[in-house]
Design an enzyme around this catalytic site. Structure first.
Site, mmCIF file in Angstrom:
data_model
loop_
_atom_site.group_PDB
_atom_site.id
_atom_site.type_symbol
_atom_site.label_atom_id
_atom_site.label_comp_id
_atom_site.label_asym_id
_atom_site.label_seq_id
_atom_site.Cartn_x
_atom_site.Cartn_y
_atom_site.Cartn_z
ATOM 1 N N THR A 9 0.856 -1.187 0.000
ATOM 2 C CA THR A 9 0.000 0.000 0.000
ATOM 3 C C THR A 9 0.885 1.228 0.000
ATOM 4 O OG1 THR A 9 -1.787 1.130 1.192
ATOM 5 C CG2 THR A 9 -0.075 0.170 2.538
ATOM 6 N N ASP A 70 -7.721 -5.896 1.011
ATOM 7 C CA ASP A 70 -8.823 -5.331 0.237
ATOM 8 C C ASP A 70 -10.066 -5.347 1.118
ATOM 9 O OD1 ASP A 70 -9.819 -4.095 -2.069
ATOM 10 O OD2 ASP A 70 -10.754 -5.943 -2.726
ATOM 11 N N GLY A 151 -15.580 7.077 3.212
ATOM 12 C CA GLY A 151 -16.386 6.076 2.501
ATOM 13 C C GLY A 151 -17.829 6.044 2.968
ATOM 14 N N TYR A 152 -18.310 4.853 3.301
ATOM 15 C CA TYR A 152 -19.714 4.668 3.669
ATOM 16 C C TYR A 152 -19.969 4.884 5.168
ATOM 17 C CZ TYR A 152 -19.804 2.539 -0.960
ATOM 18 O OH TYR A 152 -19.693 2.325 -2.310
ATOM 19 N N ASP A 153 -18.986 5.387 5.884
ATOM 20 C CA ASP A 153 -19.124 5.562 7.339
ATOM 21 C C ASP A 153 -20.386 6.320 7.774
ATOM 22 O OD1 ASP A 153 -16.942 4.077 7.949
ATOM 23 O OD2 ASP A 153 -15.593 5.760 8.331
ATOM 24 N N HIS A 178 -13.815 -3.779 10.735
ATOM 25 C CA HIS A 178 -13.402 -4.936 9.937
ATOM 26 C C HIS A 178 -11.890 -4.953 9.742
ATOM 27 C CE1 HIS A 178 -14.316 -1.334 7.789
ATOM 28 N NE2 HIS A 178 -13.820 -1.749 6.645
HETATM 29 P P1 IMP Z 1 -9.952 -0.347 0.645
HETATM 30 O O1 IMP Z 1 -9.796 -1.689 0.014
HETATM 31 O O2 IMP Z 1 -9.606 -0.339 2.099
HETATM 32 O O3 IMP Z 1 -9.250 0.743 -0.126
HETATM 33 O O4 IMP Z 1 -11.519 0.007 0.595
HETATM 34 C C1 IMP Z 1 -12.239 0.070 -0.635
HETATM 35 C C2 IMP Z 1 -13.517 0.885 -0.477
HETATM 36 O O5 IMP Z 1 -14.420 0.251 0.452
HETATM 37 C C3 IMP Z 1 -13.325 2.283 0.092
HETATM 38 O O6 IMP Z 1 -13.021 3.221 -0.931
HETATM 39 C C4 IMP Z 1 -14.687 2.570 0.725
HETATM 40 O O7 IMP Z 1 -15.635 2.946 -0.258
HETATM 41 C C5 IMP Z 1 -15.080 1.217 1.262
HETATM 42 N N1 IMP Z 1 -14.594 1.056 2.657
HETATM 43 C C6 IMP Z 1 -13.625 0.202 3.089
HETATM 44 N N2 IMP Z 1 -13.417 0.348 4.409
HETATM 45 C C7 IMP Z 1 -14.295 1.296 4.826
HETATM 46 C C8 IMP Z 1 -14.548 1.886 6.112
HETATM 47 O O8 IMP Z 1 -13.929 1.573 7.139
HETATM 48 N N3 IMP Z 1 -15.508 2.823 6.130
HETATM 49 C C9 IMP Z 1 -16.222 3.218 5.038
HETATM 50 N N4 IMP Z 1 -15.989 2.727 3.823
HETATM 51 C C10 IMP Z 1 -15.037 1.760 3.712
#
Ligand code: IMP
Length: 195
Positions: A9, A70, A151-153, A178
């Site tokens: 990352t 991911d 994100g969706y928080d 998660h």
């Molecule tokens: P990543 O793989 O951690 O980059 O997450 C991919 C996508 O999933 C992010 O761009 C968000 O849209 C969503 N996402 C993952 N983790 C979270 C979180 O903790 N809160 C809110 N959205 C999340």
């Protein structure tokens, strides 16, 4: 000398979160630290595949132990969507406002609001692959609430709480998220193999 391990990352926040839990036992390196300037494409159909693509990319090209992650949101009434498309649900990568709008639109009039966040980590360690998974169950609100997180928080209310992730402090969210759960399993594993 601490052992070295690459986290596939360039997200410093994620790196710090994991580093803090490792207590200096293992030195973490980012993609930038090892001179990898390519964007590793997430072409998999599952979180595990995408995490695996990242850890294998580094292991095969650089010969270094590595892990990739991911994450995303799975909504029950949408058959697990947005899933691996969470970051680009509305079309443009990382457009969180549009993603939240789309989610609300898709769930308009839908009673079942159950959803879960999931993280999968793939670790390539001494030539073998290990997976670690973390989930948090919850529901999707009808309206946004809260300003923290990303994100969706603002739409996600974890089970057992009456506030969204975006209404929690980062510390509070990090205790039950998660990502934190998957990272804890990874750290536990690394503690046993790096003694
Ligand atoms: P990543 O793989 O951690 O980059 O997450 C991919 C996508 O999933 C992010 O761009 C968000 O849209 C969503 N996402 C993952 N983790 C979270 C979180 O903790 N809160 C809110 N959205 C999340």
């Amino acid at each position: 000398m601490p052992q070295k391990l690459v986290f596939a990352t360039n997200n410093r926040h994620k790196l710090e979160e994991v580093s803090a839990k490792l207590n200096g036992r293992i030195e973490l390196l980012t993609l930038e630290d090892i001179g990898c300037r390519n964007d590793i494409e997430e072409t998999g159909g599952t979180f595990s595949e995408n995490a695996s693509i990242k850890s294998h990319y580094v292991y095969e090209r650089y010969g270094l132990d590595c892990f990739g992650d991911d994450s995303g949101l799975e909504v029950e009434a949408l058959q697990g969507k947005p899933g691996v498309y969470s970051a680009r649900y509305a079309g443009r990568h990382g457009d969180h406002a549009a993603n939240n709008d789309k989610l609300l639109a898709e769930l308009q009039g839908v009673e079942n609001r159950r959803a879960r966040f999931k993280t999968v980590i793939s670790l390539m360690w001494k030539g073998r692959e290990y997976f670690f998974e973390g989930t948090v169950e919850g529901t999707i609100r009808h309206q946004r609430a809260g300003k923290s997180g990303f994100g969706y928080d603002p739409l996600f209310q974890p089970e057992g709480y009456d506030i969204t992730f975006a209404e929690m402090s980062l510390d509070e969210k990090n205790k039950l998220s998660h990502r934190a759960r998957a990272v804890e399993k990874l750290v536990e594993f690394l503690a046993t193999v790096s003694e």
